[in-house]
Motif scaffolding. Structure first.
Motif, PDB file in Angstrom:
ATOM      1  N   ALA A 282       0.838  -1.212   0.000  1.00  0.00           N
ATOM      2  CA  ALA A 282       0.000   0.000   0.000  1.00  0.00           C
ATOM      3  C   ALA A 282       0.868   1.255   0.000  1.00  0.00           C
ATOM      4  O   ALA A 282       0.542   2.248  -0.665  1.00  0.00           O
ATOM      5  CB  ALA A 282      -0.935  -0.007   1.205  1.00  0.00           C
ATOM      6  N   LEU A 283       1.982   1.217   0.722  1.00  0.00           N
ATOM      7  CA  LEU A 283       2.915   2.349   0.750  1.00  0.00           C
ATOM      8  C   LEU A 283       3.463   2.628  -0.645  1.00  0.00           C
ATOM      9  O   LEU A 283       3.434   3.768  -1.118  1.00  0.00           O
ATOM     10  CB  LEU A 283       4.059   2.063   1.725  1.00  0.00           C
ATOM     11  N   PHE A 284       3.949   1.603  -1.306  1.00  0.00           N
ATOM     12  CA  PHE A 284       4.507   1.805  -2.644  1.00  0.00           C
ATOM     13  C   PHE A 284       3.437   2.250  -3.634  1.00  0.00           C
ATOM     14  O   PHE A 284       3.692   3.116  -4.475  1.00  0.00           O
ATOM     15  CB  PHE A 284       5.225   0.542  -3.138  1.00  0.00           C
ATOM     16  N   GLU A 285       2.245   1.699  -3.528  1.00  0.00           N
ATOM     17  CA  GLU A 285       1.166   2.107  -4.443  1.00  0.00           C
ATOM     18  C   GLU A 285       0.820   3.576  -4.247  1.00  0.00           C
ATOM     19  O   GLU A 285       0.621   4.313  -5.217  1.00  0.00           O
ATOM     20  CB  GLU A 285      -0.057   1.214  -4.247  1.00  0.00           C
ATOM     21  N   ARG A 286       0.752   4.018  -3.007  1.00  0.00           N
ATOM     22  CA  ARG A 286       0.475   5.436  -2.730  1.00  0.00           C
ATOM     23  C   ARG A 286       1.578   6.316  -3.290  1.00  0.00           C
ATOM     24  O   ARG A 286       1.326   7.328  -3.956  1.00  0.00           O
ATOM     25  CB  ARG A 286       0.325   5.664  -1.227  1.00  0.00           C
ATOM     26  N   ALA A 287       2.814   5.947  -3.039  1.00  0.00           N
ATOM     27  CA  ALA A 287       3.944   6.746  -3.517  1.00  0.00           C
ATOM     28  C   ALA A 287       3.985   6.772  -5.044  1.00  0.00           C
ATOM     29  O   ALA A 287       4.223   7.824  -5.646  1.00  0.00           O
ATOM     30  CB  ALA A 287       5.245   6.187  -2.953  1.00  0.00           C
ATOM     31  N   GLU A 288       3.730   5.641  -5.678  1.00  0.00           N
ATOM     32  CA  GLU A 288       3.744   5.571  -7.139  1.00  0.00           C
ATOM     33  C   GLU A 288       2.618   6.389  -7.761  1.00  0.00           C
ATOM     34  O   GLU A 288       2.746   6.854  -8.894  1.00  0.00           O
ATOM     35  CB  GLU A 288       3.670   4.106  -7.597  1.00  0.00           C
ATOM     36  N   SER A 289       1.542   6.601  -7.008  1.00  0.00           N
ATOM     37  CA  SER A 289       0.453   7.440  -7.519  1.00  0.00           C
ATOM     38  C   SER A 289       0.846   8.917  -7.564  1.00  0.00           C
ATOM     39  O   SER A 289       0.193   9.721  -8.224  1.00  0.00           O
ATOM     40  CB  SER A 289      -0.818   7.263  -6.673  1.00  0.00           C
ATOM     41  N   LEU A 290       1.929   9.275  -6.874  1.00  0.00           N
ATOM     42  CA  LEU A 290       2.390  10.660  -6.796  1.00  0.00           C
ATOM     43  C   LEU A 290       3.524  10.974  -7.760  1.00  0.00           C
ATOM     44  O   LEU A 290       3.886  12.135  -7.936  1.00  0.00           O
ATOM     45  CB  LEU A 290       2.829  10.982  -5.367  1.00  0.00           C
ATOM     46  N   GLY A 291       4.123   9.941  -8.353  1.00  0.00           N
ATOM     47  CA  GLY A 291       5.247  10.156  -9.266  1.00  0.00           C
ATOM     48  C   GLY A 291       6.106   8.920  -9.364  1.00  0.00           C
ATOM     49  O   GLY A 291       5.670   7.814  -9.056  1.00  0.00           O
ATOM     50  N   THR A 292       7.348   9.112  -9.758  1.00  0.00           N
ATOM     51  CA  THR A 292       8.297   8.017  -9.913  1.00  0.00           C
ATOM     52  C   THR A 292       9.107   7.865  -8.632  1.00  0.00           C
ATOM     53  O   THR A 292       9.834   8.785  -8.244  1.00  0.00           O
ATOM     54  CB  THR A 292       9.254   8.284 -11.093  1.00  0.00           C
ATOM     55  N   VAL A 293       8.963   6.728  -7.974  1.00  0.00           N
ATOM     56  CA  VAL A 293       9.720   6.489  -6.742  1.00  0.00           C
ATOM     57  C   VAL A 293      11.164   6.189  -7.125  1.00  0.00           C
ATOM     58  O   VAL A 293      11.452   5.226  -7.829  1.00  0.00           O
ATOM     59  CB  VAL A 293       9.124   5.326  -5.924  1.00  0.00           C
ATOM     60  N   ARG A 294      12.071   7.052  -6.679  1.00  0.00           N
ATOM     61  CA  ARG A 294      13.496   6.889  -6.967  1.00  0.00           C
ATOM     62  C   ARG A 294      14.343   6.783  -5.701  1.00  0.00           C
ATOM     63  O   ARG A 294      15.541   6.500  -5.774  1.00  0.00           O
ATOM     64  CB  ARG A 294      14.014   8.059  -7.799  1.00  0.00           C
ATOM     65  N   HIS A 295      13.730   7.045  -4.560  1.00  0.00           N
ATOM     66  CA  HIS A 295      14.478   7.055  -3.307  1.00  0.00           C
ATOM     67  C   HIS A 295      13.668   6.332  -2.239  1.00  0.00           C
ATOM     68  O   HIS A 295      12.492   6.658  -2.023  1.00  0.00           O
ATOM     69  CB  HIS A 295      14.742   8.487  -2.832  1.00  0.00           C
ATOM     70  N   VAL A 296      14.286   5.381  -1.566  1.00  0.00           N
ATOM     71  CA  VAL A 296      13.664   4.690  -0.433  1.00  0.00           C
ATOM     72  C   VAL A 296      14.658   4.770   0.713  1.00  0.00           C
ATOM     73  O   VAL A 296      15.804   4.313   0.593  1.00  0.00           O
ATOM     74  CB  VAL A 296      13.325   3.221  -0.769  1.00  0.00           C
ATOM     75  N   ILE A 297      14.223   5.384   1.807  1.00  0.00           N
ATOM     76  CA  ILE A 297      15.100   5.583   2.958  1.00  0.00           C
ATOM     77  C   ILE A 297      14.457   4.923   4.168  1.00  0.00           C
ATOM     78  O   ILE A 297      13.331   5.262   4.546  1.00  0.00           O
ATOM     79  CB  ILE A 297      15.353   7.087   3.239  1.00  0.00           C
ATOM     80  N   ALA A 298      15.152   3.978   4.769  1.00  0.00           N
ATOM     81  CA  ALA A 298      14.633   3.224   5.917  1.00  0.00           C
ATOM     82  C   ALA A 298      15.126   3.865   7.214  1.00  0.00           C
ATOM     83  O   ALA A 298      16.217   3.573   7.690  1.00  0.00           O
ATOM     84  CB  ALA A 298      15.077   1.768   5.839  1.00  0.00           C
ATOM     85  N   CYS A 299      14.297   4.736   7.767  1.00  0.00           N
ATOM     86  CA  CYS A 299      14.632   5.416   9.031  1.00  0.00           C
ATOM     87  C   CYS A 299      13.885   4.817  10.217  1.00  0.00           C
ATOM     88  O   CYS A 299      14.030   5.302  11.338  1.00  0.00           O
ATOM     89  CB  CYS A 299      14.294   6.902   8.931  1.00  0.00           C
ATOM     90  N   HIS A 300      13.071   3.800   9.965  1.00  0.00           N
ATOM     91  CA  HIS A 300      12.287   3.222  11.060  1.00  0.00           C
ATOM     92  C   HIS A 300      13.169   2.386  11.983  1.00  0.00           C
ATOM     93  O   HIS A 300      14.232   1.917  11.575  1.00  0.00           O
ATOM     94  CB  HIS A 300      11.145   2.367  10.504  1.00  0.00           C
ATOM     95  N   GLY A 301      12.719   2.225  13.199  1.00  0.00           N
ATOM     96  CA  GLY A 301      13.441   1.380  14.141  1.00  0.00           C
ATOM     97  C   GLY A 301      12.901   1.544  15.548  1.00  0.00           C
ATOM     98  O   GLY A 301      12.214   2.517  15.857  1.00  0.00           O
TER      99      GLY A 301
END
Length: 169
Positions: A58-77
């Protein structure tokens, strides 16, 4: 079409700082987190549980609806106390599931979806190689695992034109 950056842990201290910096470069920011704190004007919040593949989709689908996903940054923890000898398997499982498995799932999905000239940035910690977080062996082990994932995904994604790097604040 806009270039998009997905930032997991996007409402946390590191994620928020990364999001603000990248937004200032003109990227569209999707701040993904369990914590529904408000995001800065111009950013998009997406609820996300990194341990749930459906939530990541769902995250990727939402992001892809806004443009071209070129950056993924994993700041969770998450950092929970896991003193040696405590036998707290629930805390260990939670830390490893979020900090290590969640990063692995995120990288796997990003590797399958990102186009050439994209990047994945993972956040580790100096404690992974210095051992200075007292009573937090699960956290340290999870961050050492993130560093190993970085090397593995860098080798696998390099030929696809996707850079994978790790930062250890």
């Amino acid at each position: 079409m806009n270039d998009v950056a997905i930032i997991t842990g996007g409402t946390g201290a590191i994620g928020e700082a990364v999001g603000g910096t990248l937004q200032n470069t003109g990227l569209t920011i999707v701040a993904a987190d369990l914590d529904e704190s408000p995001v800065p004007v111009g950013q998009f919040f997406q609820p996300c549980n990194v341990t749930d593949p459906q939530s990541l989709t769902a995250l990727f689908e939402r992001a892809e609806s806004l443009g071209t996903v070129r950056h993924v940054i994993a700041c969770h923890g998450v950092l929970l106390e896991t003193p040696v000898g405590s036998g707290d398997s629930a805390a260990v499982d939670k830390v490893l599931n979020i900090n290590l498995n969640g990063v692995a799932h995120l990288c796997d999905m990003a590797a399958a979806r990102l186009p050439q000239n994209s990047c994945i940035v993972l956040i580790s910690s100096v404690t992974s190689f210095m051992g200075r977080a007292k009573n937090a062996y699960a956290y340290q082990a999870s961050k050492a695992g993130v560093e190993s994932l970085t090397r593995t995904f860098a080798v696998a994604c390099g030929p696809k034109g996707i850079r994978v790097n790790c930062i250890a604040p």
